[in-house]
Write a protein that holds these residues in place. Structure first.
Motif, PDB file in Angstrom:
ATOM      1  N   PRO A  40       0.809  -1.225   0.000  1.00 39.25           N
ATOM      2  CA  PRO A  40       0.000   0.000   0.000  1.00 39.25           C
ATOM      3  C   PRO A  40       0.846   1.282   0.000  1.00 39.25           C
ATOM      4  CG  PRO A  40       0.150  -0.884   2.221  1.00 39.25           C
ATOM      5  CD  PRO A  40       0.873  -1.858   1.324  1.00 39.25           C
ATOM      6  N   SER A  41       0.229   2.379  -0.440  1.00 41.93           N
ATOM      7  CA  SER A  41       0.821   3.717  -0.333  1.00 41.93           C
ATOM      8  C   SER A  41      -0.095   4.570   0.524  1.00 41.93           C
ATOM      9  CB  SER A  41       0.939   4.382  -1.711  1.00 41.93           C
ATOM     10  OG  SER A  41       1.896   3.721  -2.484  1.00 41.93           O
ATOM     11  N   TYR A  42       0.483   5.456   1.306  1.00 38.75           N
ATOM     12  CA  TYR A  42      -0.310   6.342   2.150  1.00 38.75           C
ATOM     13  C   TYR A  42       0.209   7.762   2.066  1.00 38.75           C
ATOM     14  CZ  TYR A  42      -1.597   1.896   4.244  1.00 38.75           C
ATOM     15  OH  TYR A  42      -2.020   0.624   4.430  1.00 38.75           O
ATOM     16  N   ILE A  43      -0.708   8.707   2.190  1.00 39.67           N
ATOM     17  CA  ILE A  43      -0.299  10.108   2.321  1.00 39.67           C
ATOM     18  C   ILE A  43       0.232  10.305   3.740  1.00 39.67           C
ATOM     19  CG2 ILE A  43      -1.143  12.488   2.442  1.00 39.67           C
ATOM     20  CD1 ILE A  43      -3.180  11.727   0.255  1.00 39.67           C
ATOM     21  N   ILE A  44       1.375  10.930   3.862  1.00 40.78           N
ATOM     22  CA  ILE A  44       1.927  11.240   5.181  1.00 40.78           C
ATOM     23  C   ILE A  44       1.447  12.625   5.590  1.00 40.78           C
ATOM     24  CG2 ILE A  44       4.018  11.621   6.524  1.00 40.78           C
ATOM     25  CD1 ILE A  44       5.496   9.775   4.602  1.00 40.78           C
ATOM     26  N   ASP A  45       0.609  12.659   6.613  1.00 39.53           N
ATOM     27  CA  ASP A  45       0.108  13.944   7.106  1.00 39.53           C
ATOM     28  C   ASP A  45       1.145  14.639   7.981  1.00 39.53           C
ATOM     29  OD1 ASP A  45      -2.392  13.656   5.927  1.00 39.53           O
ATOM     30  OD2 ASP A  45      -3.062  12.360   7.547  1.00 39.53           O
ATOM     31  N   ASP A  46       1.835  13.829   8.760  1.00 38.94           N
ATOM     32  CA  ASP A  46       2.762  14.379   9.737  1.00 38.94           C
ATOM     33  C   ASP A  46       4.162  13.883   9.416  1.00 38.94           C
ATOM     34  OD1 ASP A  46       4.189  15.188  11.892  1.00 38.94           O
ATOM     35  OD2 ASP A  46       3.193  13.870  13.343  1.00 38.94           O
ATOM     36  N   THR A  47       4.935  14.677   8.681  1.00 42.18           N
ATOM     37  CA  THR A  47       6.260  14.215   8.259  1.00 42.18           C
ATOM     38  C   THR A  47       7.222  14.123   9.435  1.00 42.18           C
ATOM     39  OG1 THR A  47       6.750  16.494   7.645  1.00 42.18           O
ATOM     40  CG2 THR A  47       6.131  15.006   5.857  1.00 42.18           C
ATOM     41  N   ASP A  48       6.907  14.817  10.543  1.00 40.67           N
ATOM     42  CA  ASP A  48       7.782  14.760  11.730  1.00 40.67           C
ATOM     43  C   ASP A  48       8.008  13.326  12.193  1.00 40.67           C
ATOM     44  OD1 ASP A  48       7.862  17.444  11.629  1.00 40.67           O
ATOM     45  OD2 ASP A  48       6.612  17.809  13.396  1.00 40.67           O
ATOM     46  N   TYR A  60       8.438  10.838  10.640  1.00 46.52           N
ATOM     47  CA  TYR A  60       9.370  10.088   9.790  1.00 46.52           C
ATOM     48  C   TYR A  60      10.769  10.682   9.774  1.00 46.52           C
ATOM     49  CZ  TYR A  60       5.153   7.776   8.314  1.00 46.52           C
ATOM     50  OH  TYR A  60       3.996   7.064   8.312  1.00 46.52           O
ATOM     51  N   ASP A  61      10.939  11.868  10.389  1.00 46.76           N
ATOM     52  CA  ASP A  61      12.216  12.569  10.317  1.00 46.76           C
ATOM     53  C   ASP A  61      13.381  11.762  10.856  1.00 46.76           C
ATOM     54  OD1 ASP A  61      11.337  14.675   8.964  1.00 46.76           O
ATOM     55  OD2 ASP A  61      11.501  16.148  10.595  1.00 46.76           O
ATOM     56  N   ASP A  62      13.188  11.119  11.999  1.00 43.55           N
ATOM     57  CA  ASP A  62      14.283  10.397  12.622  1.00 43.55           C
ATOM     58  C   ASP A  62      14.842   9.304  11.718  1.00 43.55           C
ATOM     59  OD1 ASP A  62      14.099  11.931  14.788  1.00 43.55           O
ATOM     60  OD2 ASP A  62      13.022  10.489  16.049  1.00 43.55           O
ATOM     61  N   ASP A  63      13.962   8.747  10.929  1.00 48.60           N
ATOM     62  CA  ASP A  63      14.381   7.632  10.084  1.00 48.60           C
ATOM     63  C   ASP A  63      14.403   8.028   8.616  1.00 48.60           C
ATOM     64  OD1 ASP A  63      14.513   5.516  12.147  1.00 48.60           O
ATOM     65  OD2 ASP A  63      12.418   6.094  12.394  1.00 48.60           O
ATOM     66  N   TYR A 114      -0.773   5.690  16.459  1.00 51.69           N
ATOM     67  CA  TYR A 114       0.582   5.305  16.841  1.00 51.69           C
ATOM     68  C   TYR A 114       1.651   6.032  16.033  1.00 51.69           C
ATOM     69  CZ  TYR A 114       4.410   2.231  18.236  1.00 51.69           C
ATOM     70  OH  TYR A 114       5.595   1.726  18.731  1.00 51.69           O
ATOM     71  N   LEU A 115       2.478   6.791  16.702  1.00 52.59           N
ATOM     72  CA  LEU A 115       3.552   7.574  16.081  1.00 52.59           C
ATOM     73  C   LEU A 115       3.030   8.460  14.945  1.00 52.59           C
ATOM     74  CD1 LEU A 115       6.380   4.832  15.845  1.00 52.59           C
ATOM     75  CD2 LEU A 115       6.007   6.507  17.679  1.00 52.59           C
ATOM     76  N   ASN A 116       1.762   8.808  15.017  1.00 55.82           N
ATOM     77  CA  ASN A 116       1.116   9.602  13.959  1.00 55.82           C
ATOM     78  C   ASN A 116       1.223   8.950  12.590  1.00 55.82           C
ATOM     79  OD1 ASN A 116       0.112  11.614  15.590  1.00 55.82           O
ATOM     80  ND2 ASN A 116       1.990  12.831  15.459  1.00 55.82           N
ATOM     81  N   THR A 117       1.247   7.629  12.578  1.00 60.10           N
ATOM     82  CA  THR A 117       1.332   6.902  11.304  1.00 60.10           C
ATOM     83  C   THR A 117      -0.052   6.567  10.752  1.00 60.10           C
ATOM     84  OG1 THR A 117       1.393   4.830  12.523  1.00 60.10           O
ATOM     85  CG2 THR A 117       3.525   5.790  11.875  1.00 60.10           C
ATOM     86  N   GLY A 118      -1.079   6.751  11.551  1.00 56.64           N
ATOM     87  CA  GLY A 118      -2.411   6.376  11.111  1.00 56.64           C
ATOM     88  C   GLY A 118      -2.768   4.939  11.476  1.00 56.64           C
ATOM     89  N   TRP A 119      -1.833   4.239  12.110  1.00 55.02           N
ATOM     90  CA  TRP A 119      -2.106   2.872  12.549  1.00 55.02           C
ATOM     91  C   TRP A 119      -2.423   2.848  14.035  1.00 55.02           C
ATOM     92  CZ3 TRP A 119      -2.568  -0.875   9.018  1.00 55.02           C
ATOM     93  CH2 TRP A 119      -1.896  -0.740   7.792  1.00 55.02           C
TER      94      TRP A 119
END
Ligand SMILES: [Zn+2]
Ligand SMILES: [Zn+2]
Length: 304
Positions: free
Chosen positions: A95-103, A105-108, A281-286
């Motif tokens: 799957p592909s998802y829109i990232i609402d909160d890029t923060d 993902y910043d660390d990784d 969770y971690l603002n990932t949408g999961w």
């Protein structure tokens, strides 16, 4: 129904002590939910009815123990069905998802950069893909749960490996990945069902799917979070549901283990049950299915 139970129980105890007939410690209510005098609910009838025998899950009740066996393979679509490039009928792309909160993902960012791109509308999107764990294989999972689960005095933390089983026989894992807490890099290997195989090719759920993704596929058997569906049972015998109650509301009285005692669509007598976490969770949408400790005592399990 709840009222009926509380009226019936004291009467039953009274009659029991007066005629000294103590051979029978269970009683039946209107719809055959069996409850014991200590207030615990007998789950065996529901467990026998809800597990997916079409997917090879078997349920055996013997005495006070229910044994559930499965292969752990899902009955729904996943890219992990692309075993050795075979065109499996249940294969679907990652799957592909829109990232609402890029923060989040910043660390990784470095590790994830190969997965992140921009779509035609300028949204930042992430396209999941597998890591080195590319396939999944059948196991011989076995999970023993009590017919009448009860609260444990000392609550045991959930650990790595199988902490419960979804109705299709797929193991439920907690919020750990290996010895680390589940992070966005590991989550980028999830399929649309919130699952992936581990190093042993052991396919498992950490999170449940977001119902909105499956709006066009409501006939699917993905465990989903944004509803009140029964997802499965944990090793302590208590059921786990999506984030909602049967009436569509979100419970506001969950304890530190993510559960509470109330009636559900499956149990007309109040029973302790877990709900999927309501934390994005971690603002990932999961949403993590289950973290923390068991409410009851986990029974033995084996398989991987
Ligand atoms: Zn995992
Ligand atoms: Zn509930």
């Amino acid at each position: 129904m709840k009222k009926y139970f509380f009226i019936l129980l004291p009467f039953y105890l009274l009659s029991c002590s007066s005629d000294s007939d103590s051979s029978d410690d269970v009683t039946n209510n209107d719809d055959n939910t069996i409850i014991s005098v200590d207030g615990s609910v007998d789950i065996s009838t529901v467990v026998q009815n809800v597990f997916d025998t079409d997917n090879g899950v078997t349920v055996n009740v013997e005495g006070e123990t229910i044994t559930i066996n499965s292969t752990g393979l899902p009955d729904h679509k996943t890219p992990y069905w692309d075993i050795e490039g075979m065109a499996h009928e249940l294969y679907e792309p990652f799957p592909s998802y829109i990232i609402d909160d890029t923060d989040a993902y910043d660390d990784d960012a470095e590790e994830l950069s190969r997965l992140i791109s921009t779509d035609e509308e300028g949204n930042t999107i992430i396209t999941y893909q597998n890591n080195m764990n590319m396939d999944m294989v059948a196991f011989d999972y076995s999970m023993e749960i009590p017919t009448n689960p009860t609260e444990a005095e000392n609550k045991e933390e959930t650990d790595l490996g199988l902490i419960g089983m979804a109705l299709n026989g797929v193991p439920i894992y907690n919020d750990s990945e290996g010895r680390a807490v589940l992070g966005v890099v590991a989550m980028s290997t999830f399929d649309s069902a919130g699952a992936h195989p581990g190093p042993n090719s052991d396919y498992h759920y950490h999170t449940a799917a977001q119902l909105s993704i499956y709006a066009e596929d409501n006939g699917s058997t993905y465990p989903t979070v944004n509803d009140s569906n029964l997802i499965g049972f944990l090793r302590d015998g208590f059921p786990i549901y999506g984030r909602q109650e049967a009436d569509g509301s979100f419970p506001d009285d969950l304890d530190e283990n993510g559960g509470h005692t109330a009636t559900t669509a499956d149990f007309s007598e109040a029973i302790y049950h877990y709900h999927c976490s309501s934390e994005n969770y971690l603002n990932t949408g999961w949403y993590i299915m289950k973290a923390g400790a068991y409410h009851g005592t986990p029974g033995p399990s084996s398989g991987n």
